[in-house]
Scaffold this motif. Structure first.
Motif, PDB file in Angstrom:
ATOM      1  N   THR A  60       1.373   7.522   0.770  1.00 31.17           N
ATOM      2  CA  THR A  60       1.857   8.722   0.076  1.00 31.17           C
ATOM      3  C   THR A  60       1.669   8.568  -1.429  1.00 31.17           C
ATOM      4  OG1 THR A  60       3.480   9.091   1.818  1.00 31.17           O
ATOM      5  CG2 THR A  60       3.848  10.239  -0.264  1.00 31.17           C
ATOM      6  N   GLY A  61       1.984   7.387  -1.947  1.00 33.06           N
ATOM      7  CA  GLY A  61       1.794   7.115  -3.373  1.00 33.06           C
ATOM      8  C   GLY A  61       0.334   7.262  -3.761  1.00 33.06           C
ATOM      9  N   LEU A  62      -0.518   6.751  -2.899  1.00 29.59           N
ATOM     10  CA  LEU A  62      -1.960   6.828  -3.135  1.00 29.59           C
ATOM     11  C   LEU A  62      -2.423   8.288  -3.214  1.00 29.59           C
ATOM     12  CD1 LEU A  62      -3.549   4.182  -3.246  1.00 29.59           C
ATOM     13  CD2 LEU A  62      -4.354   4.648  -0.936  1.00 29.59           C
ATOM     14  N   ALA A  63      -1.917   9.096  -2.278  1.00 31.95           N
ATOM     15  CA  ALA A  63      -2.283  10.523  -2.261  1.00 31.95           C
ATOM     16  C   ALA A  63      -1.818  11.180  -3.556  1.00 31.95           C
ATOM     17  CB  ALA A  63      -1.666  11.218  -1.055  1.00 31.95           C
ATOM     18  N   ARG A  64      -0.602  10.835  -3.965  1.00 33.36           N
ATOM     19  CA  ARG A  64      -0.040  11.457  -5.162  1.00 33.36           C
ATOM     20  C   ARG A  64      -0.851  11.090  -6.402  1.00 33.36           C
ATOM     21  NH1 ARG A  64       5.303  10.066  -4.389  1.00 33.36           N
ATOM     22  NH2 ARG A  64       5.607  11.807  -2.967  1.00 33.36           N
ATOM     23  N   GLN A  65      -1.386   9.863  -6.420  1.00 33.58           N
ATOM     24  CA  GLN A  65      -2.138   9.400  -7.592  1.00 33.58           C
ATOM     25  C   GLN A  65      -3.603   9.818  -7.569  1.00 33.58           C
ATOM     26  OE1 GLN A  65      -1.643   5.200  -7.220  1.00 33.58           O
ATOM     27  NE2 GLN A  65       0.586   5.416  -7.260  1.00 33.58           N
TER      28      GLN A  65
END
Ligand code: CDP
Ligand code: CDP
Length: 223
Positions: A60-65
């Motif tokens: 999820t963090g990766l998607a957000r970044q």
């Protein structure tokens, strides 16, 4: 009036969504948006970063970044953080992992929000799995495009062979079935036709016939 139209095209892998959606967009002067490419881009980033695919928070963090840009139509080029990854997101490696990344609720939340924003800016033909059900539930025209698993595997095999890959048709059919299973049975936004979608089985139909049918349905709806 057509310029603020939203057209949703959902369906399983290899049904012809992107091929058909591009041509429909072209005919009606709408912007084509390939949402699968967005899930593929996040998957590529995870594979490159060697992120474990069951680490939901990290994904999820990766998607957000991630900054994902879809540019142009034929071919639509896909940029991940400014880098052109159009070819790399279609590799068998990404195809095998993408459904695991797309299962993660947080990843979907991030990407769905971006997809809705894109559709607010302009008229779109958007293809994916949950466009008619979740992303654009109020789309004026919804289609669920399908074809037999064998036919879809044959189509995908032809595409990959044209690109120079050696294909094991049995393995490819199995992989497509597996991805359909994951996509259809996940908890969040499973692959299922919207109640108001027009279902088109494209087995034995040409691309031209499918495009014609969809454009005719949309024009009829406009009257
Ligand atoms: O082109 P192909 O049908 O092989 O797949 P795609 O449209 O590029 O989508 C790749 C994967 O992303 C799908 O198998 C789904 O797991 C996921 N996806 C999704 O969950 N929701 C979407 N709206 C689009 C794609
Ligand atoms: O996006 P999706 O995974 O649903 O399918 P695609 O990437 O558009 O690939 C479908 C392939 O089947 C393309 O090579 C098309 O030329 C071919 N095809 C089709 O899309 N529709 C037909 N009625 C017949 C063939």
């Amino acid at each position: 009036k057509l310029d603020k139209l939203s057209v949703a095209i959902d369906g399983p892998a290899g049904a012809g969504k992107s091929t058909v959606a591009k041509q429909v967009a072209n005919r009606l002067n709408l912007v084509y948006i390939d949402t699968g490419a967005m899930y593929r881009a996040v998957t590529l980033k995870a594979l490159r970063g060697e992120v474990d695919l069951d680490r939901q928070e990290e994904l999820t963090g990766l998607a957000r970044q991630s900054r994902i840009d879809l540019v142009g139509a034929t071919p639509q080029r896909v940029f991940l953080d400014g880098e052109d990854v159009t070819e790399e997101i279609r590799t068998p490696e990404v195809s095998r992992s993408v459904s695991l990344v797309a299962m993660v609720p947080g990843v979907r939340e991030v990407l769905v929000e971006q997809q809705r924003r894109l559709a607010e800016e302009t008229g779109v033909v958007m293809d994916g799995r949950d466009i008619g059900t979740v992303v654009l539930p109020r789309a004026q025209a919804k289609f669920f495009l399908t074809a037999s698993a064998e036919e879809r595997a044959r189509r995908r095999a032809k595409e990959l062979m044209d690109k120079g890959y050696t294909i094991d048709i049995t393995a490819l059919t199995e992989e497509i079935r597996e991805r359909d299973q994951l996509d259809s049975n996940r908890t969040v936004s499973p692959l299922v036709p919207a109640g108001d979608a027009i279902i088109i089985d494209s087995s034995g139909m040409t691309v031209e016939e499918v495009v014609h049918r969809i454009v005719a349905e949309i024009k009829q709806g406009e009257l």
